[in-house]
Design an enzyme around this catalytic site. Structure first.
Site, mmCIF file in Angstrom:
data_model
loop_
_atom_site.group_PDB
_atom_site.id
_atom_site.type_symbol
_atom_site.label_atom_id
_atom_site.label_comp_id
_atom_site.label_asym_id
_atom_site.label_seq_id
_atom_site.Cartn_x
_atom_site.Cartn_y
_atom_site.Cartn_z
ATOM 1 N N CYS A 2 0.707 -1.231 -0.009
ATOM 2 C CA CYS A 2 0.036 -0.128 -0.166
ATOM 3 C C CYS A 2 0.796 1.275 0.047
ATOM 4 C CB CYS A 2 -0.996 0.085 1.305
ATOM 5 S SG CYS A 2 -2.022 -1.431 1.578
ATOM 6 N N ARG A 27 5.437 -0.010 -5.899
ATOM 7 C CA ARG A 27 5.211 -0.948 -4.651
ATOM 8 C C ARG A 27 4.325 -2.056 -4.858
ATOM 9 N NH1 ARG A 27 7.096 2.071 -0.052
ATOM 10 N NH2 ARG A 27 5.527 0.861 1.144
ATOM 11 N N TRP A 73 -3.205 -2.646 -1.614
ATOM 12 C CA TRP A 73 -2.659 -4.047 -1.814
ATOM 13 C C TRP A 73 -3.390 -4.998 -0.675
ATOM 14 C CZ3 TRP A 73 -0.505 -8.362 0.543
ATOM 15 C CH2 TRP A 73 0.097 -9.447 -0.604
ATOM 16 N N ASN A 99 -1.827 2.426 5.735
ATOM 17 C CA ASN A 99 -1.044 1.283 5.483
ATOM 18 C C ASN A 99 -1.008 0.354 6.817
ATOM 19 O OD1 ASN A 99 -0.742 2.319 3.002
ATOM 20 N ND2 ASN A 99 1.604 2.900 3.167
ATOM 21 N N GLY A 100 -0.758 -0.867 6.643
ATOM 22 C CA GLY A 100 -0.524 -1.584 7.763
ATOM 23 C C GLY A 100 -1.664 -2.433 8.270
ATOM 24 N N GLU A 480 17.962 -17.490 -7.424
ATOM 25 C CA GLU A 480 17.609 -16.181 -7.486
ATOM 26 C C GLU A 480 17.307 -15.992 -8.923
ATOM 27 O OE1 GLU A 480 16.755 -13.425 -6.300
ATOM 28 O OE2 GLU A 480 17.169 -11.865 -7.755
ATOM 29 N N LYS A 484 13.727 -14.901 -10.331
ATOM 30 C CA LYS A 484 13.489 -13.783 -11.350
ATOM 31 C C LYS A 484 12.416 -14.169 -12.449
ATOM 32 C CE LYS A 484 14.388 -10.690 -9.660
ATOM 33 N NZ LYS A 484 15.076 -11.282 -8.445
ATOM 34 N N GLU A 487 8.755 -14.710 -10.971
ATOM 35 C CA GLU A 487 8.227 -13.489 -10.395
ATOM 36 C C GLU A 487 7.821 -12.417 -11.965
ATOM 37 O OE1 GLU A 487 10.477 -11.085 -6.956
ATOM 38 O OE2 GLU A 487 11.722 -11.594 -8.551
ATOM 39 N N HIS A 503 18.185 -36.495 -6.533
ATOM 40 C CA HIS A 503 17.003 -36.799 -5.656
ATOM 41 C C HIS A 503 15.772 -36.397 -6.024
ATOM 42 C CE1 HIS A 503 20.367 -38.229 -3.332
ATOM 43 N NE2 HIS A 503 21.073 -37.158 -3.457
ATOM 44 N N LYS A 602 6.652 -4.529 -3.983
ATOM 45 C CA LYS A 602 8.220 -4.173 -3.694
ATOM 46 C C LYS A 602 8.353 -4.187 -2.331
ATOM 47 C CE LYS A 602 12.270 -2.694 -5.365
ATOM 48 N NZ LYS A 602 13.044 -3.685 -6.125
#
Ligand code: G6P
Length: 607
Positions: A2, A27, A73, A99-100, A480, A484, A487, A503, A602
């Site tokens: 948010c 964000r 969000w 926000n929160g 990583e 990417k 995402e 395995h 973000k």
């Protein structure tokens, strides 16, 4: 996640607020809204992009020089217009963006409903609007202070009231709020990037503080109404950093900024005469660092993979026992932190709720808590005992790129510093320093291969699944690289330690399931070649990332991307770059929203 923007000044607020929301789009959010104070008070909300809200506001053309705006969000309740912020009180006079998370919203809501308040959304936030309404007797600031005393949870809020058209009230606990003070105007936001184009004079609000903003002025009190004296500080975000420039996406711009990100991470921090790194932010705790026996690294997402890389490097250069832990899991472990345990929190944003909660837990248990953070003045930067800033510059693309490269550069410097105060030799330290200095140009050389990597993306982007494999220093890079691709291209990708492949994941391999193998000619090269052979034997296609001039892979792989040669500890700074470019080009080819991938944020400020 948010985002909040607020304005009070001598300009029409609507354009400034919408512009501010656009700056916060990176964000991540799913709906947006705006409230402007004028004779009848204006409120508009929309689901989806800020552009939808912008169009509504353009048609309605509300005038007014005070207002607040929000990108949401969704946490409590779906992304609908009713759930979007700002929320208002029963009379439609007070507007609030938050926000929160209000943890005790259910008992509060029950109580307010019993008092006769009418709720219009499913959100936890709406209770704040009604709580303030209930506490309001002509002084908005006092009502906010009184209401917040009843709230459990985290918040950054912006409140306006039709009876106070020259005021915006801001408050925070656990969710960032920064004030921006101009000549005849004051702004506030949850992220300084929304203010940068208006003023460079900012004030960071602390937890449990309330600020009253008027045009060009601000007054801060504690929630208990004690007055707080604080001056403004200079904001260090350049306008240029906020623009895409010649690049089609922020992500590509940020990938191309990596040589400078490494230069900034190294600047003034290398001492060749002593074969060591100098990190001013750690000087005050050097004694405790020298006595440390045990290092626990906590972080999330890409920062977690940076931490995983650091484990190998600290183990190689020091005698510390190192653990890397997902911040979200750290709190569930029964950790016996001894006196000589150091906890290191890594975070780009400095606001990730899980990392913040984990570091608070570590502090409570008496550990020395250090931070590696990009955003100056962020919560994690302020709550750690000491630390180092990445200085990677603002990162707008949701998928972290230059921050990661900057983090692993600085983690190497930290390990070098810790190693040289133990038994690492001058010569070993010097070799690493010399290697580090080559990295920016070596990354530049890899970036020139972007077009060829786009061709590879064309060849492979129709695959539904990918396997990424690496060993030792390259294992976190495999993770990583796979992250990417997930995402931003929404392609399923598994990062695996190459040795673990047999395995399980090898069962998946067939001609439709390609593998990206991190195979630079380092200490694990022969072993990874064996893994590639195992994949080939099952008709899997392989793209290998290997060292420049290595022609031994021959027929074993389908495609090769070469990276320059450097020390094996430093090679991850190079091998990650083609993986970022590969994910980027796949995402563009598949028509994805590269800078704002679906469902992601973000800065993740909920646990
Ligand atoms: C989100 C972002 C990631 C980031 C992670 C941790 O998931 O989308 O890019 O790696 O949060 O964030 P931090 O700011 O703590 O590094």
């Amino acid at each position: 996640m948010c985002g909040i923007v607020a304005y009070v000044g001598d300009q029409n607020a609507r354009g400034i607020l919408i512009e501010g929301l656009k700056r916060l789009e990176y964000r991540g959010y799913d709906s947006a809204g705006i409230a402007i104070l004028n004779a009848s008070s204006y409120l508009a909300k929309s689901v989806g992009k800020v552009a939808v809200l912008e169009e509504r506001v353009r048609q309605d053309s509300p005038n007014g020089m005070t207002g607040i705006a929000h990108t949401r969000w969704a946490t409590h309740g779906k992304p609908t217009e009713a759930n979007a912020h700002p929320h208002s009180d029963c009379k439609g006079k007070l507007f609030l963006a938050h926000n929160g998370i209000v943890e005790n919203y259910q008992p509060l809501k029950k109580h307010l409903i019993a008092e006769g308040h009418v709720f219009r959304s499913e959100t936890d936030t709406e209770v704040l609007a009604h709580l303030i309404e209930s506490a309001y007797h002509g002084n908005l600031e006092a009502a906010v202070q009184k209401a917040l005393a009843q709230v459990e949870g985290t918040f950054g809020i912006a409140v306006v009231h039709a009876a106070h058209p020259d005021q915006v009230i801001m408050a925070r606990r656990g969710s960032p709020i920064v004030l921006g003070i101009g000549k005849n105007e004051s702004l506030a936001a949850s992220d300084a990037s929304a203010l940068a184009q208006h003023t460079d004079q900012v004030v960071y609000l602390e937890d449990n503080e309330v600020a009253r903003l008027e045009a060009g002025r601000f007054y801060i009190t504690t929630q208990g109404n004690r007055s707080v004296n604080r001056g403004t500080t200079q904001l260090e975000i350049s306008q240029e950093a906020m623009d895409r420039g010649k690049y089609p996406h922020f992500m590509l711009k940020e990938i191309f900024e990596q040589p400078e990100a490494v230069e900034n991470a190294l600047r003034g921090r290398l001492s060749h005469s002593e074969g060591v790194a100098k990190l001013g932010g750690l000087e005050s705790v050097m004694d405790r660092l020298q006595q440390a026996r045990h290092l626990i690294i906590i972080s999330c997402g890409t920062s977690y993979y940076a931490g995983l890389f650091a484990r190998y490097v600290f183990e190689a250069l020091t005698d510390l026992t190192v653990e890397t832990e997902l911040a979200s899991e750290f709190r569930y472990r029964k950790l016996n932190l001894r006196q000589n345990t150091v906890v290191l929190a890594i975070s780009q944003s400095g606001e990730t709720a899980d990392t913040l909660a984990a570091l608070r837990e570590a502090r409570r248990k008496g550990a020395l808590v250090l931070g590696l953070v990009n955003v100056v003045g962020s919560s994690i930067a302020r709550e750690t005992h000491a630390g180092v800033y990445s200085h990677a510059g603002i990162e707008v693309g949701v998928a972290s790129t230059k921050s990661f490269v900057s983090q692993i550069t600085i983690l190497t410097l930290m390990a070098l510093l810790a190693g040289r105060s133990r038994d690492l030799s001058f010569e070993e330290g010097s070799v690493l320093l010399r290697g580090l200095e080559k990295i920016p140009d070596q990354i530049r050389a890899i970036l020139t291969q972007s077009d060829r990597i786009r061709e590879l993306a064309q060849k492979y982007s129709n695959a539904q699944h990918f396997l990424y494999i690496g060993r030792k220093y390259q294992y976190p890079i495999a993770l990583e690289g796979a992250l990417k691709l997930k995402e931003i291209a929404y392609i399923h990708a598994e990062g695996y330690a190459a040795g673990e492949m047999k395995h399980g994941p090898i069962a998946l391999i067939d001609p439709a399931f390609p593998t990206i193998a991190l195979a630079p000619e380092d200490g694990s090269y022969e072993k990874i070649v064996s893994n590639i052979q195992e994949i080939r034997a099952r008709e899997g296609r392989v793209i290998a990332i290997t060292s420049e001039g290595n022609d031994k892979l021959g027929d074993l792989v389908d495609d090769v991307i070469e990276v320059p040669r450097n020390h094996e500890i430093l090679t991850p700074l190079l091998t990650i770059v083609p993986l970022q470019l590969f994910a980027y080009h796949c995402a563009v080819l598949l028509g994805r929203d590269v800078d704002k991938p679906r469902n992601l944020a973000k800065s993740v400020t909920v646990e």
